[in-house]
Design a protein around this motif. Structure first.
Motif, PDB file in Angstrom:
ATOM      1  N   LEU A   1      22.483  63.007  -1.612  1.00  0.00           N
ATOM      2  CA  LEU A   1      23.150  61.716  -1.531  1.00  0.00           C
ATOM      3  C   LEU A   1      24.371  61.786  -0.629  1.00  0.00           C
ATOM      4  N   GLY A   2      25.002  62.953  -0.560  1.00  0.00           N
ATOM      5  CA  GLY A   2      26.149  63.114   0.313  1.00  0.00           C
ATOM      6  C   GLY A   2      25.808  62.865   1.774  1.00  0.00           C
ATOM      7  N   LEU A   3      24.562  63.148   2.148  1.00  0.00           N
ATOM      8  CA  LEU A   3      24.159  62.932   3.540  1.00  0.00           C
ATOM      9  C   LEU A   3      24.163  61.451   3.886  1.00  0.00           C
ATOM     10  N   THR A   4      23.727  60.610   2.955  1.00  0.00           N
ATOM     11  CA  THR A   4      23.664  59.182   3.225  1.00  0.00           C
ATOM     12  C   THR A   4      25.052  58.562   3.248  1.00  0.00           C
ATOM     13  N   GLU A   5      26.034  59.308   2.777  1.00  0.00           N
ATOM     14  CA  GLU A   5      27.410  58.810   2.784  1.00  0.00           C
ATOM     15  C   GLU A   5      28.224  59.497   3.872  1.00  0.00           C
ATOM     16  N   SER A   6      27.504  60.104   4.834  1.00  0.00           N
ATOM     17  CA  SER A   6      28.120  60.806   5.960  1.00  0.00           C
ATOM     18  C   SER A   6      28.995  61.959   5.511  1.00  0.00           C
ATOM     19  N   ALA A   7      28.643  62.528   4.351  1.00  0.00           N
ATOM     20  CA  ALA A   7      29.370  63.708   3.880  1.00  0.00           C
ATOM     21  C   ALA A   7      28.464  64.897   4.107  1.00  0.00           C
ATOM     22  N   GLY A   8      27.941  65.466   3.036  1.00  0.00           N
ATOM     23  CA  GLY A   8      26.992  66.564   3.203  1.00  0.00           C
ATOM     24  C   GLY A   8      27.660  67.860   3.578  1.00  0.00           C
ATOM     25  N   VAL A   9      26.852  68.761   4.106  1.00  0.00           N
ATOM     26  CA  VAL A   9      27.322  70.098   4.416  1.00  0.00           C
ATOM     27  C   VAL A   9      27.866  70.140   5.824  1.00  0.00           C
ATOM     28  N   SER A  10      29.002  70.737   6.002  1.00  0.00           N
ATOM     29  CA  SER A  10      29.570  70.880   7.329  1.00  0.00           C
ATOM     30  C   SER A  10      28.766  71.871   8.155  1.00  0.00           C
ATOM     31  N   SER A  11      28.314  71.419   9.330  1.00  0.00           N
ATOM     32  CA  SER A  11      27.556  72.318  10.194  1.00  0.00           C
ATOM     33  C   SER A  11      28.444  73.401  10.780  1.00  0.00           C
ATOM     34  N   ALA A  12      29.782  73.165  10.770  1.00  0.00           N
ATOM     35  CA  ALA A  12      30.695  74.160  11.318  1.00  0.00           C
ATOM     36  C   ALA A  12      30.760  75.395  10.425  1.00  0.00           C
ATOM     37  N   ASP A  13      30.683  75.209   9.124  1.00  0.00           N
ATOM     38  CA  ASP A  13      30.756  76.335   8.203  1.00  0.00           C
ATOM     39  C   ASP A  13      29.821  76.092   7.025  1.00  0.00           C
ATOM     40  N   PRO A  14      28.508  76.097   7.268  1.00  0.00           N
ATOM     41  CA  PRO A  14      27.571  75.784   6.187  1.00  0.00           C
ATOM     42  C   PRO A  14      27.625  76.768   5.035  1.00  0.00           C
ATOM     43  N   GLU A  15      27.957  78.041   5.321  1.00  0.00           N
ATOM     44  CA  GLU A  15      27.968  79.038   4.249  1.00  0.00           C
ATOM     45  C   GLU A  15      29.065  78.779   3.237  1.00  0.00           C
ATOM     46  N   ALA A  16      30.133  78.103   3.669  1.00  0.00           N
ATOM     47  CA  ALA A  16      31.189  77.749   2.709  1.00  0.00           C
ATOM     48  C   ALA A  16      30.639  76.755   1.696  1.00  0.00           C
ATOM     49  N   GLY A  17      29.863  75.776   2.180  1.00  0.00           N
ATOM     50  CA  GLY A  17      29.238  74.821   1.277  1.00  0.00           C
ATOM     51  C   GLY A  17      28.215  75.471   0.379  1.00  0.00           C
ATOM     52  N   VAL A  18      27.487  76.430   0.915  1.00  0.00           N
ATOM     53  CA  VAL A  18      26.502  77.168   0.130  1.00  0.00           C
ATOM     54  C   VAL A  18      27.188  77.907  -1.008  1.00  0.00           C
ATOM     55  N   ALA A  19      28.310  78.563  -0.687  1.00  0.00           N
ATOM     56  CA  ALA A  19      29.035  79.335  -1.698  1.00  0.00           C
ATOM     57  C   ALA A  19      29.541  78.435  -2.819  1.00  0.00           C
ATOM     58  N   VAL A  20      30.059  77.271  -2.456  1.00  0.00           N
ATOM     59  CA  VAL A  20      30.555  76.336  -3.468  1.00  0.00           C
ATOM     60  C   VAL A  20      29.416  75.856  -4.358  1.00  0.00           C
ATOM     61  N   ALA A  21      28.288  75.498  -3.732  1.00  0.00           N
ATOM     62  CA  ALA A  21      27.143  75.010  -4.501  1.00  0.00           C
ATOM     63  C   ALA A  21      26.612  76.073  -5.443  1.00  0.00           C
ATOM     64  N   ARG A  22      26.547  77.308  -4.973  1.00  0.00           N
ATOM     65  CA  ARG A  22      26.074  78.396  -5.828  1.00  0.00           C
ATOM     66  C   ARG A  22      27.017  78.614  -7.012  1.00  0.00           C
ATOM     67  N   THR A  23      28.324  78.509  -6.751  1.00  0.00           N
ATOM     68  CA  THR A  23      29.302  78.696  -7.821  1.00  0.00           C
ATOM     69  C   THR A  23      29.151  77.615  -8.890  1.00  0.00           C
ATOM     70  N   VAL A  24      28.988  76.377  -8.439  1.00  0.00           N
ATOM     71  CA  VAL A  24      28.824  75.277  -9.386  1.00  0.00           C
ATOM     72  C   VAL A  24      27.545  75.465 -10.196  1.00  0.00           C
ATOM     73  N   ALA A  25      26.450  75.819  -9.513  1.00  0.00           N
ATOM     74  CA  ALA A  25      25.182  76.038 -10.209  1.00  0.00           C
ATOM     75  C   ALA A  25      25.309  77.159 -11.225  1.00  0.00           C
ATOM     76  N   ASP A  26      25.965  78.234 -10.840  1.00  0.00           N
ATOM     77  CA  ASP A  26      26.144  79.366 -11.750  1.00  0.00           C
ATOM     78  C   ASP A  26      26.951  78.958 -12.979  1.00  0.00           C
ATOM     79  N   GLN A  27      27.998  78.171 -12.770  1.00  0.00           N
ATOM     80  CA  GLN A  27      28.826  77.736 -13.894  1.00  0.00           C
ATOM     81  C   GLN A  27      28.047  76.826 -14.844  1.00  0.00           C
ATOM     82  N   VAL A  28      27.268  75.905 -14.269  1.00  0.00           N
ATOM     83  CA  VAL A  28      26.486  74.983 -15.093  1.00  0.00           C
ATOM     84  C   VAL A  28      25.444  75.744 -15.911  1.00  0.00           C
ATOM     85  N   LEU A  29      24.713  76.639 -15.241  1.00  0.00           N
ATOM     86  CA  LEU A  29      23.668  77.386 -15.939  1.00  0.00           C
ATOM     87  C   LEU A  29      24.261  78.363 -16.954  1.00  0.00           C
TER      88      LEU A  29
END
Length: 236
Positions: free
Chosen positions: A183-211
């Motif tokens: 949904l972030g993509l449709t709001e012109s947000a989404g993952v920054s192409s300049a540093d996609p791994e930073a977004g990956v790390a954040v998403a993994r951290t959130v997923a790990d915390q939730v699980l």
């Protein structure tokens, strides 16, 4: 004879790949609803029946090659290293899945796929069907694993219900995390192409915390309920 069969199999696979790639390119360019099977057949230079020989619906064409997540959780449980608990293997797999999905959104192909999917009610409905299929597959795998290990799953008095509830809750959590990224993509947000791994790390951290929270909640002993009349006596 085997050479003839191999040649036929290769040609069949090549035709299927051509149809899939042609269709997905058209979907990305025009939108899913605007493309017909006739359009796909014409662009791929094959007969309409040839398309149906390989794919029964447009939805199947769109998702072909993009749904390892349907049987992935069940496979992670069944193929886990000996000695690793089912939920530990599932936790690791789903965390990786969220990270991989976010990484894919940093690519033009991944963004196009996600935005086409989000723009189509028919595709979102089919995705929900695939999600339910994944839940059923995971529930079966968890039940088999708990029975084989002799371990004590949550709601141990009813392992089948425990497996179904666990599969539904865990996959619903991951689906929510993934869809929020989309949904972030449709709001012109989404993952920054300049540093996609930073977004990956954040998403993994959130997923790990939730699980991890789900693991803790399932491991905690249930609270003893106090009858209303007892509470009244205590406060009165």
């Amino acid at each position: 004879m085997s050479e003839v069969l191999d040649r036929r199999a290769r040609k069949k696979a090549q035709t299927r790949a051509l149809i899939r790639e042609t269709a997905q390119a058209l979907f990305a360019a025009r939108g899913f609803e605007a493309v017909t099977i006739v359009d796909i057949a014409t662009a791929a230079d094959v007969a309409v029946q040839t398309v149906f020989n390989h794919f029964s619906t447009k939805e199947e064409l769109f998702f072909d090659g993009h749904i390892p997540w349907v049987d992935g959780p069940a496979t992670a449980v069944r193929a886990r290293t000996p000695g690793v608990a089912p939920l530990t293997a599932l936790h690791a797999h789903l965390t990786d899945r969220v990270g991989a999905y976010v990484r894919s959104l940093a690519t033009p192909e991944g963004r196009s796929f996600a935005m086409t999917l989000e723009a189509s009610p028919a595709l979102r409905a089919h995705e929900r069907e695939l999600h339910h299929e994944s839940i059923n597959l995971l529930a079966e795998a968890l039940l088999e694993a708990w029975q084989a290990d002799g371990g004590v799953p949550p709601l141990a008095s009813d392992p089948r219900t425990a497996a179904s509830v666990t599969a539904a809750v865990w996959l619903a959590a991951v689906r929510t995390l993934v869809r929020e990224q989309r949904l972030g993509l449709t709001e012109s947000a989404g993952v920054s192409s300049a540093d996609p791994e930073a977004g990956v790390a954040v998403a993994r951290t959130v997923a790990d915390q939730v699980l991890s929270g789900l693991v803790s909640a399932m491991s905690a002993p249930p609270e003893r309920s106090v009858p209303p009349e007892s509470r009244l006596r205590r406060t009165g």
